[in-house]
Design an enzyme around this catalytic site. Structure first.
Site, PDB file in Angstrom:
ATOM      1  N   HIS A   5      41.818  30.749  44.028  1.00 24.43           N
ATOM      2  CA  HIS A   5      40.496  30.401  44.692  1.00 24.43           C
ATOM      3  C   HIS A   5      39.497  31.437  44.612  1.00 24.43           C
ATOM      4  O   HIS A   5      39.293  32.249  45.114  1.00 24.43           O
ATOM      5  CB  HIS A   5      40.496  29.758  45.963  1.00 24.43           C
ATOM      6  CG  HIS A   5      39.314  29.217  46.670  1.00 24.43           C
ATOM      7  ND1 HIS A   5      38.874  29.753  47.862  1.00 24.43           N
ATOM      8  CD2 HIS A   5      38.554  28.274  46.318  1.00 24.43           C
ATOM      9  CE1 HIS A   5      37.888  29.127  48.058  1.00 24.43           C
ATOM     10  NE2 HIS A   5      37.693  28.019  47.219  1.00 24.43           N
ATOM     11  N   HIS A  41      29.853  31.880  44.837  1.00 24.94           N
ATOM     12  CA  HIS A  41      30.107  30.935  46.017  1.00 24.94           C
ATOM     13  C   HIS A  41      28.870  31.046  46.801  1.00 24.94           C
ATOM     14  O   HIS A  41      28.251  29.797  47.152  1.00 24.94           O
ATOM     15  CB  HIS A  41      31.439  31.033  46.566  1.00 24.94           C
ATOM     16  CG  HIS A  41      31.754  30.060  47.434  1.00 24.94           C
ATOM     17  ND1 HIS A  41      31.195  29.631  48.510  1.00 24.94           N
ATOM     18  CD2 HIS A  41      32.540  29.026  47.241  1.00 24.94           C
ATOM     19  CE1 HIS A  41      31.640  28.506  49.084  1.00 24.94           C
ATOM     20  NE2 HIS A  41      32.620  28.168  48.455  1.00 24.94           N
TER      21      HIS A  41
END
Length: 274
Positions: A5, A41
C-alpha cells in the site's frame, strides 16, 4: 495478490517487494487541469506511515517498466500487478475525461512504450467514485485513438469508494464493461471495518453469470486477526502496509493449503474456480 500500500517513492518498490508483495499500489496526484503529475498520497494517510513520499509520475513509470520487464537488470519476477490509485476526488469531475486521456498517454509513452516495451504487469485503475466514470471512457477512447486498443487486455477497473455495489454495476453497464473488474472494500488502517459489504461483494463475485466482479480485495489490513478474517471469507487479495505479516498468515496451517501467492501465470481477470 498481496498489494503493498502507498508505494509512492521509487526506492519503496524494492522495499515492499522484499517484504513479500506481488502487487503494488501507488497514488496518482493531478493538477487542476487533470494532468497526472506525481505519485503522492498526502496528509492524512494511514497510521504509522509517512504520507509525503513522492516521485514524478513519468519517472516512476520508467522505473516500474524496468522492474516488470524480463531480462532487465532491475526485473523482479514476483511483481505482476500495478494498482494506480487515481486521486480524482481532488479535481473537478469535469476534468475526469482529461485525466483519463493523460494517464493513458503516459502509460503508452513510459510503460508500454507504444509496443516497444516488454513490461508485462497487469494494470488496475482504481477509481475513487462512480461520478468519475468518464476517466474510464477517456482511457479506453485514448488507447483506441492511438492505435493500441490491444492493451485493454492488460487493464482492469476497480471502484474504491465503498459505494453501493448495484450503483457500481449500473455505471459499468453504461460503460459497456462486463469483464476485468475488481471490487475493493476497506478503510484506512487507523480504523476497523465491518464485513457486511465485503460479504456482499464476495457473494456477487461467486454468483454464476454475474460479470461485474471478478476479484475482491480488502484494504488496508495491518492486524493479523483482520487478515485471517478476510482470508476466511475468501478474498482474492489483501492490501497492506505490512506484506510480510500477510506472508506469515498465509503460512499458518489454516491457510497454507488453501492459498498461495499469485504469479504472472494467474490471470487477474478470471474468477477463481477452486
Amino acid at each position: 495478490w498481496i498489494m503493498g500500500h502507498m508505494v509512492n517513492a521509487i526506492e519503496q518498490v524494492d522495499e515492499f517487494l522484499n517484504l513479500g508483495a506481488n502487487a503494488i499500489e501507488f497514488d496518482i496526484d493531478f493538477d487542476k487541469d487533470g494532468i497526472a503529475q506525481i505519485t503522492h498520497h498526502g496528509i492524512p494517510c494511514d497510521c504509522g506511515r509517512k504520507c509525503t513520499k513522492k516521485a514524478i509520475f513519468t519517472e516512476y513509470l520508467d522505473n516500474i517498466r524496468q522492474v516488470t520487464t524480463p531480462d532487465d537488470p532491475k526485473f523482479r519476477e514476483q511483481l505482476v500487478l500495478l494498482a494506480l490509485d487515481l486521486k480524482l476526488q481532488r479535481i473537478s469531475s469535469a476534468k475526469a475525461y482529461r485525466a483519463g486521456e493523460d494517464v493513458a498517454k503516459k502509460l503508452l509513452d513510459h510503460y508500454w512504450q507504444r509496443g516497444n516495451s516488454k513490461a508485462r504487469a497487469y494494470i488496475l485503475l482504481n477509481i475513487p467514485l462512480v461520478e468519475d466514470y468518464e476517466f474510464i471512457r477517456a482511457f479506453k477512447d485514448t488507447l483506441k485513438n492511438e492505435g493500441y486498443e490491444s492493451y485493454n487486455d492488460k487493464v482492469g477497473i476497480n471502484f474504491t469508494g465503498n459505494e453501493d455495489l448495484d450503483k457500481i454495476r449500473d455505471v459499468l453497464e453504461v460503460l459497456g464493461i462486463h469483464k476485468q473488474v475488481w471490487q475493493a472494500d476497506g478503510i484506512t488502517s487507523c480504523f476497523t471495518r465491518g464485513t457486511e459489504r465485503l460479504k456482499e461483494a464476495l457473494k456477487k463475485r461467486d454468483t454464476p453469470g454475474y460479470n461485474y466482479i471478478n476479484k475482491v480485495y480488502a484494504w488496508t489490513l495491518v492486524r493479523k486477526s483482520i487478515m485471517r478474517r478476510s482470508l476466511r471469507l475468501g478474498v482474492d487479495g489483501v492490501m497492506s502496509n505490512n506484506p510480510d505479516r500477510v506472508i506469515k498468515v498465509l503460512k499458518e496451517k489454516e491457510f497454507a493449503d488453501k492459498f498461495r501467492l499469485a504469479t504472472y501465470n494467474d490471470n487477474p481477470w478470471e474468477k477463481f474456480r477452486g
